[in-house]
Design an enzyme around this catalytic site. Structure first.
Site, PDB file in Angstrom:
ATOM      1  N   ALA A  63      -5.841   5.816  -5.499  1.00  0.00           N
ATOM      2  CA  ALA A  63      -6.461   5.966  -6.809  1.00  0.00           C
ATOM      3  C   ALA A  63      -7.809   6.654  -6.612  1.00  0.00           C
ATOM      4  O   ALA A  63      -8.297   6.770  -5.491  1.00  0.00           O
ATOM      5  CB  ALA A  63      -6.659   4.593  -7.425  1.00  0.00           C
ATOM      6  N   GLY A 102      -2.262   3.677  -4.916  1.00  0.00           N
ATOM      7  CA  GLY A 102      -1.614   4.351  -6.034  1.00  0.00           C
ATOM      8  C   GLY A 102      -0.688   5.472  -5.571  1.00  0.00           C
ATOM      9  O   GLY A 102       0.325   5.762  -6.217  1.00  0.00           O
ATOM     10  N   GLU A 105       2.453   3.923  -4.700  1.00  0.00           N
ATOM     11  CA  GLU A 105       3.090   3.449  -5.940  1.00  0.00           C
ATOM     12  C   GLU A 105       3.784   4.599  -6.677  1.00  0.00           C
ATOM     13  O   GLU A 105       4.851   4.427  -7.252  1.00  0.00           O
ATOM     14  CB  GLU A 105       2.055   2.753  -6.830  1.00  0.00           C
ATOM     15  CG  GLU A 105       1.608   1.425  -6.233  1.00  0.00           C
ATOM     16  CD  GLU A 105       0.563   0.715  -7.062  1.00  0.00           C
ATOM     17  OE1 GLU A 105      -0.516   1.324  -7.282  1.00  0.00           O
ATOM     18  OE2 GLU A 105       0.801  -0.417  -7.504  1.00  0.00           O
ATOM     19  N   GLU A 125      -5.059  -2.151  -1.230  1.00  0.00           N
ATOM     20  CA  GLU A 125      -5.891  -2.741  -2.289  1.00  0.00           C
ATOM     21  C   GLU A 125      -6.523  -4.074  -1.903  1.00  0.00           C
ATOM     22  O   GLU A 125      -7.651  -4.374  -2.282  1.00  0.00           O
ATOM     23  CB  GLU A 125      -5.063  -2.930  -3.573  1.00  0.00           C
ATOM     24  CG  GLU A 125      -4.731  -1.645  -4.324  1.00  0.00           C
ATOM     25  CD  GLU A 125      -3.531  -0.894  -3.761  1.00  0.00           C
ATOM     26  OE1 GLU A 125      -3.009  -1.303  -2.704  1.00  0.00           O
ATOM     27  OE2 GLU A 125      -3.122   0.104  -4.377  1.00  0.00           O
TER      28      GLU A 125
END
Ligand code: NAD
Length: 700
Positions: A63, A102, A105, A125
């Site tokens: 992210a 992310g 993901e 994370e």
């Protein structure tokens, strides 16, 4: 600015490429581009399959954490991934470099994943006190099973492409051109017309755990390990557990809410602070941006004792040839033998292969006498802590070593400037302060002398990183940053014991605070005799420690110190004999013992360190409060979820810290506890160390 996400065609295959240097982070434009182009390719009847690839050195590495805390901008990552997941044609993520957070993901939202063989995949994370917030906790367990997914989510450590292939996270490893391989893979999928493999709809890997919830608890407890009670690991377990009973769409919403709740916790704020502080710690404020490192192809370490051996291992581990130098053949043989034993023990535990042991040993040559430094680009001195000896050695190095070689000292307490001035090239001299055991501890204090050249500092930083250390640049003072602060804690711990606490009480409070070890257990590990000898030479006395040492209780090495240790065990067991020694010491000093609360123990041990940190900042020994935090996180086991001492002070409030220090200083008549000027000023102005860091940045 050009579009960070583009689409091109390779026949019937649509190739969507993310190009957002340096690491293809998922900023808003990337999320929006992905959503739009996957939809477009899906709607185009002539497209049979879609490949997602990334330009540059890596797949989407995560992210965009600079967007954390800012107002969200649609599409969210969840929305973008949901749309990718809903595409009606086969989708393939082509992974090179790192697919993290992310990024992974997004890859999990595709039907298949192919990877180049040096790729790494992970969900880090948890290291920021968070959980994956865009489906990671739901798709990963469904795809590879809970037993394999939980350790990945809870450790935050990435896995290799080959491991990912074994786990079923990656479907194929591509040798050669990754995108071409991914396109070929996609063509095969299209021609075979297989049904789509959507992680979000997979159930088969969950059945075993649905039948046996006890197994889930077992696997979860193992993955949580020592982090029990911390918010993010607990939330991660809860989130993964949802795969057993909560429908996917609902679970995704709840996972997102948990992520948002974690964002505002002190734990996550502290961990994010630590993350950024570590990256900032090597920025030397006055160093010209174009400063280049000198090349270090060959190193030498002088002294094959406790530290020298470990330092030589660091170089060998990084593939840099190193010469270990001792005074006699016998000492050299012993030093090299210790290194070999160390490696062999690692091999026995499965940490490396026998071939690795030999490879590393082959990089470590031995030599007797300083002539062995003549080819080295960097020399690290780790002989006894004696100024006369160090000056003599540096004087000789000045004559023997190559022009431009970095001459570093590992001294813990001596004046680096004085050592530098014993050479005709003080610009090449610097402190490189490793921590014991040097091959394990991550912290490296780089001590900048008043004449150290910028490129010498930069070289120490670069080499520090190469040998897998976390370097922090500090200035010259007694004990530098870490040990100078530790000393303040030690003084108070000793006083607390004389005033009424027992070592096990001080240690328990320290452990509860989050340190891996208390000050007295640490004393036993380091050896009580070390300080005793120094004090004896100076005519000083520490009543409790020295009585223990005089009784032959040197700590773990003699099986007894502040605690008793059973044979072969490192578990400290409180000892009534020590309690008696302590009570006698209090009586001898005329101190009336009193009960001491846990709160007082923390205020008296942690706050004086913060106070000393403030003095260190005042004096410019550390350039940023964050640097001090990094030192404590990597050198002394400060719990990362408390962010380091200076960040922690901000979370409890500087006024509170200042007032409590002033209170104890007055109550105890202890001048060393009086608040530092800087702490007092910031407290009066209602400021924080973080605000000071911004002030310092602006001023530079
Ligand atoms: N032990 C620690 O925890 C620690 C941590 C950080 C820094 N240091 C510093 O590192 C240095 C070394 O400490 P140590 O604990 O490894 O000591 P040590 O006593 O274990 O090792 C010192 C070694 O230096 C060798 N030596 C002495 N004179 C020499 C010379 N002229 N040429 C070559 N070798 C010589 C000795 O034979 C000995 O093997 C000291 O400056 C110490 O302050 C120690």
């Amino acid at each position: 600015m050009s579009d960070p996400v583009t689409l091109r065609r390779e026949g019937a295959i649509a190739v969507i490429t993310v190009d957002n240097p340096p690491v293809n982070a998922l900023k808003h434009a990337v999320r929006a581009g992905l959503q739009k182009l996957f939809k477009e390719a899906d709607a185009d009847a002539s497209v049979q399959a879609i490949v997602l690839a990334c330009a540059g050195r890596t797949f989407i590495a995560g992210a965009d954490i600079t967007e954390f805390g800012k107002p969200p901008m649609a599409p969210s990552l969840i929305e973008a991934i949901t749309d990718i997941d809903n595409v009606s044609k086969p989708t393939v993520a082509a992974i090179h470099g790192t697919a993290l957070g992310g990024g992974l993901e997004v890859a999990l939202g595709c039907n298949y994943r192919v990877a180049s063989k040096d790729a790494k995949l992970g969900l880090p994370e948890i290291k920021l006190g968070l959980i994956p917030g865009a489906g990671g906790t739901q798709r990963l367990p469904r795809l590879i099973g809970i037993d394999k997914a939980l350790p990945i989510i809870l450790s935050g450590n990435p896995i290799s492409a080959s491991q990912a292939l074994q786990d079923g996270l990656v479907d194929e490893i591509i040798e050669g051109d990754l995108t071409a391989g991914a396109i070929a893979f996609a063509k095969r999928l299209a021609s075979e017309q297989l049904s789509l493999k959507r992680a979000s709809r997979m159930e088969d890997k969950l059945t075993e755990f649905r039948k046996n919830p006890e197994k889930f608890n077992e696997v979860a407890a193992k993955a949580v390990g020592r982090n029990k009670g911390l918010k993010a690991p607990m939330a991660a377990v809860e989130a993964v557990k949802m795969t057993l009973s909560v429908p996917f769409e609902e679970a995704i919403k709840r996972e997102r809410n948990m992520f948002i709740e974690l964002l505002v916790t002190d734990e996550s704020k502290s961990q994010r602070h630590a993350f950024f502080a570590e990256r900032e710690a090597t920025k030397v404020l006055d160093m010209p941006a174009d400063t280049k490192s000198r090349e270090v192809k060959q190193a030498a370490v002088i002294g094959g004792g406790t530290m020298g051996g470990g330092i030589a291992m660091c170089f060998a581990n990084a593939g840099i040839p190193v010469t270990l130098i001792e005074t006699t053949d016998e000492f050299l043989k012993n030093g090299l033998a210790k290194i070999r034993t160390n490696y062999e023990n690692t091999a026995k535990r499965g940490g490396m292969s026998e071939a690795d042991v030999e490879k590393r040993m082959s990089l470590i040559k031995g030599a007797v006498g300083l002539e062995g430094t003549k080819d080295a680009d960097m020399v690290i001195e780790a002989v006894f802590e004696e100024m006369g000896l160090k000056k003599e050695i540096f004087g000789k190095l000045d004559k023997i070593t190559k022009k431009g070689a970095i001459l570093a000292t590992n001294t813990s307490t001596l004046d680096v400037n004085e050592i530098a001035n014993s050479t005709s090239r003080p610009q090449d001299v610097i402190g490189m302060h490793f921590f014991s055991p040097a091959n394990i501890m991550k912290l490296l204090e780089i001590v900048r002398g008043e004449k150290s050249a910028f490129d010498a500092i930069q070289t120490a930083i670069t080499v520090g990183r190469k040998i897998a250390k976390v370097p922090v640049v500090v200035g010259v003072c007694y004990g530098f940053v870490g040990n100078r602060m530790l000393h303040r804690r030690g003084v108070q711990a000793d006083r607390l014991v004389l005033e009424g606490a027992l070592p096990q009480e001080v240690d328990a409070a320290t452990l509860e605070f989050g340190f891996p070890m208390g000050p007295f257990a640490m004393g036993d590990l380091a050896g009580i005799d070390v300080g005793w000898r120094i004090r004896r030479a100076r005519g000083e006395r520490n009543e409790v420690a020295d009585t223990l040492a005089e009784a032959g209780r040197f700590g773990q090495k003699t099986g007894k110190g502040y605690y008793i240790y059973e044979k072969g065990s490192r578990t400290p067991i409180p000892d009534p004999e020590v309690e008696k020694i302590i009570l006698d010491a209090s009586a001898k000093k005329g101190i009336k013992r009193r009960p001491i609360s846990k709160q007082e123990i923390i205020e008296r041990t942690v706050y004086p360190m913060i106070n000393e940190g403030a003095r260190i900042l005042e004096e410019g020994i550390a350039s940023r409060p964050g640097d001090i935090d990094v030192i404590w996180l990597y050198g002394y086991g400060w719990p990362v979820w408390r962010g380091g001492p200076m960040h922690y002070a901000d979370t409890v409030g500087l006024k509170h810290v200042r007032d409590r220090l002033a209170h104890h200083a007055k109550e105890l008549g202890d001048k060393s506890l009086e608040p530092a000027k800087l702490l007092d000023r910031l407290a009066n102005e209602g400021k924080t160390f973080a605000s000071l860091a911004s002030e310092m940045k602006k001023a530079s």
